[in-house]
Design an enzyme around this catalytic site. Structure first.
Site, PDB file in Angstrom:
ATOM      1  N   ASP A  96       0.799  -1.231   0.000  1.00 16.29           N
ATOM      2  CA  ASP A  96       0.000   0.000   0.000  1.00 16.29           C
ATOM      3  C   ASP A  96       0.829   1.277   0.000  1.00 16.29           C
ATOM      4  O   ASP A  96       0.268   2.376   0.089  1.00 16.29           O
ATOM      5  CB  ASP A  96      -0.951  -0.001   1.200  1.00 16.29           C
ATOM      6  CG  ASP A  96      -2.134  -0.929   0.963  1.00 16.29           C
ATOM      7  OD1 ASP A  96      -2.624  -0.981  -0.175  1.00 16.29           O
ATOM      8  OD2 ASP A  96      -2.554  -1.604   1.915  1.00 16.29           O
ATOM      9  N   ASP A 157      -6.102  -4.869  -4.980  1.00 17.35           N
ATOM     10  CA  ASP A 157      -5.902  -3.450  -4.675  1.00 17.35           C
ATOM     11  C   ASP A 157      -4.540  -2.932  -5.144  1.00 17.35           C
ATOM     12  O   ASP A 157      -4.356  -1.735  -5.358  1.00 17.35           O
ATOM     13  CB  ASP A 157      -5.976  -3.174  -3.168  1.00 17.35           C
ATOM     14  CG  ASP A 157      -6.984  -4.018  -2.429  1.00 17.35           C
ATOM     15  OD1 ASP A 157      -7.363  -5.083  -2.932  1.00 17.35           O
ATOM     16  OD2 ASP A 157      -7.390  -3.629  -1.330  1.00 17.35           O
ATOM     17  N   GLY A 215      -6.695 -18.607  -5.550  1.00 19.71           N
ATOM     18  CA  GLY A 215      -7.285 -17.370  -5.076  1.00 19.71           C
ATOM     19  C   GLY A 215      -7.903 -17.579  -3.700  1.00 19.71           C
ATOM     20  O   GLY A 215      -8.390 -18.672  -3.400  1.00 19.71           O
ATOM     21  N   THR A 217     -10.057 -15.200  -0.435  1.00 15.68           N
ATOM     22  CA  THR A 217     -10.517 -13.879  -0.024  1.00 15.68           C
ATOM     23  C   THR A 217      -9.956 -13.541   1.343  1.00 15.68           C
ATOM     24  O   THR A 217      -9.455 -14.397   2.063  1.00 15.68           O
ATOM     25  CB  THR A 217     -12.051 -13.788  -0.027  1.00 15.68           C
ATOM     26  OG1 THR A 217     -12.403 -12.396  -0.073  1.00 15.68           O
ATOM     27  CG2 THR A 217     -12.682 -14.437   1.202  1.00 15.68           C
ATOM     28  N   ARG A 229     -15.405  -4.174  -3.420  1.00 22.43           N
ATOM     29  CA  ARG A 229     -14.374  -3.137  -3.523  1.00 22.43           C
ATOM     30  C   ARG A 229     -13.203  -3.620  -4.385  1.00 22.43           C
ATOM     31  O   ARG A 229     -12.600  -2.835  -5.112  1.00 22.43           O
ATOM     32  CB  ARG A 229     -13.913  -2.685  -2.143  1.00 22.43           C
ATOM     33  CG  ARG A 229     -13.069  -1.430  -2.188  1.00 22.43           C
ATOM     34  CD  ARG A 229     -13.048  -0.640  -0.904  1.00 22.43           C
ATOM     35  NE  ARG A 229     -12.393  -1.323   0.194  1.00 22.43           N
ATOM     36  CZ  ARG A 229     -13.003  -1.849   1.235  1.00 22.43           C
ATOM     37  NH1 ARG A 229     -14.326  -1.782   1.326  1.00 22.43           N
ATOM     38  NH2 ARG A 229     -12.340  -2.427   2.203  1.00 22.43           N
ATOM     39  N   TRP A 233     -11.563  -1.708  -7.431  1.00 26.08           N
ATOM     40  CA  TRP A 233     -10.117  -1.466  -7.603  1.00 26.08           C
ATOM     41  C   TRP A 233      -9.676  -2.001  -8.958  1.00 26.08           C
ATOM     42  O   TRP A 233      -8.801  -1.420  -9.623  1.00 26.08           O
ATOM     43  CB  TRP A 233      -9.297  -2.161  -6.517  1.00 26.08           C
ATOM     44  CG  TRP A 233      -9.392  -1.681  -5.096  1.00 26.08           C
ATOM     45  CD1 TRP A 233      -9.538  -2.478  -3.984  1.00 26.08           C
ATOM     46  CD2 TRP A 233      -9.283  -0.334  -4.588  1.00 26.08           C
ATOM     47  NE1 TRP A 233      -9.535  -1.720  -2.839  1.00 26.08           N
ATOM     48  CE2 TRP A 233      -9.381  -0.404  -3.172  1.00 26.08           C
ATOM     49  CE3 TRP A 233      -9.121   0.908  -5.193  1.00 26.08           C
ATOM     50  CZ2 TRP A 233      -9.321   0.728  -2.357  1.00 26.08           C
ATOM     51  CZ3 TRP A 233      -9.069   2.041  -4.376  1.00 26.08           C
ATOM     52  CH2 TRP A 233      -9.164   1.943  -2.988  1.00 26.08           C
TER      53      TRP A 233
END
Ligand code: GLY
Length: 379
Positions: A96, A157, A215, A217, A229, A233
């Site tokens: 981030d 993200d 994958g 979550t 969200r 993104w």
């Protein structure tokens, strides 16, 4: 369906700026927490976490909207703290860094040539490079690079964070940043989006062999559902990375994210927190996903030349203004977001990124020539 008109946009901008002004007085040099509690932000003890830059980001938007120098001074005052954070290595084991250093430092560098800001943003980009798993060609999302729970894990993200790397190549001429960003984004294009256009929230690679694994979550309803969200993104992030690379497969991927997102919207066009939910589910909306999608859809419309994406963005923004914007009793701009439903954090609350992208959406609506900080400068 609510329509977007000049009067409602003007009123929404006025209300948002009133809250920014009140928060400038209330927050002082401090940062609000990730989300509100009972619709009000508590302050956090120091500049940690992934969301603090959304506050100076909002102040820069207030400067853009008004031209008032007091906003420019207040936003620029955050550069020193962000420089201290990255040089002191405080809570920077995260992808981030793109969110954090684009808004806090790339923006002031672009506006005034602030060398402290440039140095801090480059240090953040350098740190991002330390998170690359060479074999897999991906940037690890969270935590220690040896932590078995996080090793080789990426997150959708991160598509919003690679623009910092492209920026670093542009200002230094050093291609290592852009190369790492390109490899990472292409891996996400190939694995994080499913055949039906929905996306995984996170995806693991084997860092030794480089093989794509699975994958999973973190904040969505299930591994095989679609966290709203994350999908937003994806719309915004794949489009930005197309702008930075010119690679049309990224634009096609953004379009697939958008088409799926739009196909899952409820009657008022503000997504539930996971796209498996719809009207009648009794679940919460995530207004922040909607606000992010507005920006992504406008960028996608500009990149594809397809006005239908802008029209969809306008409908979503109109709905946010009409039904989700906060009143004077909250110090958030936008209510009814969801941070992390599975963990019960920030559910049906305001949050900093929702506020930032809502103000970004209002800025786009008010100043058509405005260019997002995540874009290459010529756009
Ligand atoms: N980037 C973390 C989130 O959207 O919750």
């Amino acid at each position: 369906m609510t329509s977007l008109d000049v009067r409602s946009i003007g009123a929404a901008v006025t209300a948002a700026l009133r809250t920014v002004d009140a928060n400038l007085a209330e927050f002082g040099p401090h940062y609000p927490d990730d989300t509100t509690i009972g619709d009000r932000y508590p302050l956090r003890p120091s500049n940690v976490g992934w969301t603090t830059s959304f506050w100076p980001g909002m102040i820069w938007l207030a400067h853009e909207l008004t031209g008032e120098e007091r906003y420019g001074r207040a936003a620029a005052a955050h550069v020193a703290g962000f420089a201290e954070r990255v040089h002191g290595r405080v809570d920077i084991a995260t992808h981030d860094l793109g969110f954090l250093y684009t808004l806090s430092c790339v923006v002031p560098w672009r506006r005034s040539g602030d060398e402290t800001a440039r140095g801090a943003a480059l240090a953040a980009a350098d740190h991002l490079l330390t998170r690359v798993h060479e074999q897999a060609g991906i940037i690890q999302a969270w935590g220690d690079l040896q932590d078995p729970a996080q090793r080789g894990r990426t997150i959708i993200d991160s598509l919003m964070n690679t623009p910092l790397l492209f920026w670093a190549t542009r200002v230094t001429g050093d291609e290592r940043y852009a190369d790492a960003a390109r490899r990472h984004v292409f891996q996400l294009r190939d694995h994080i989006i499913r055949a039906d256009g929905t996306t995984f929230h996170t995806f693991y690679w084997d860092p030794v062999t480089g093989a794509p694994l699975r994958g999973e979550t973190e904040q969505g309803n299930a591994d095989d559902s679609c966290w709203a969200r994350g999908q937003a993104w994806g719309i915004y992030g794949f489009t930005l990375n197309y702008r930075h690379t010119g690679d049309r497969t990224l634009l096609d991927t953004a379009r697939r994210c958008a088409d799926r997102f739009l196909s899952r919207l409820p009657a008022d066009e503000v997504a539930y927190w996971d796209l498996i939910f719809g009207d009648g589910s009794g679940e919460e909306r995530d207004s922040s996903a909607a606000a992010i999608a507005v920006g992504g859809l406008h960028e996608l419309a500009a990149a594809t030349g397809e006005p239908a994406y802008s029209s969809a963005a306008d409908r979503i923004l109109a709905s946010l203004i009409a039904g989700y914007a906060a009143g004077d009793d909250s110090n958030a701009l936008l209510l009814h977001g969801v941070y992390d439903k599975p963990k019960g954090v920030g559910v049906d609350e305001g949050n900093l990124w929702g506020d930032y992208f809502y103000l970004e959406a209002l800025t786009r609506a008010t100043r058509p020539g405005w260019s997002a900080p995540w874009l290459p400068e010529e756009h």
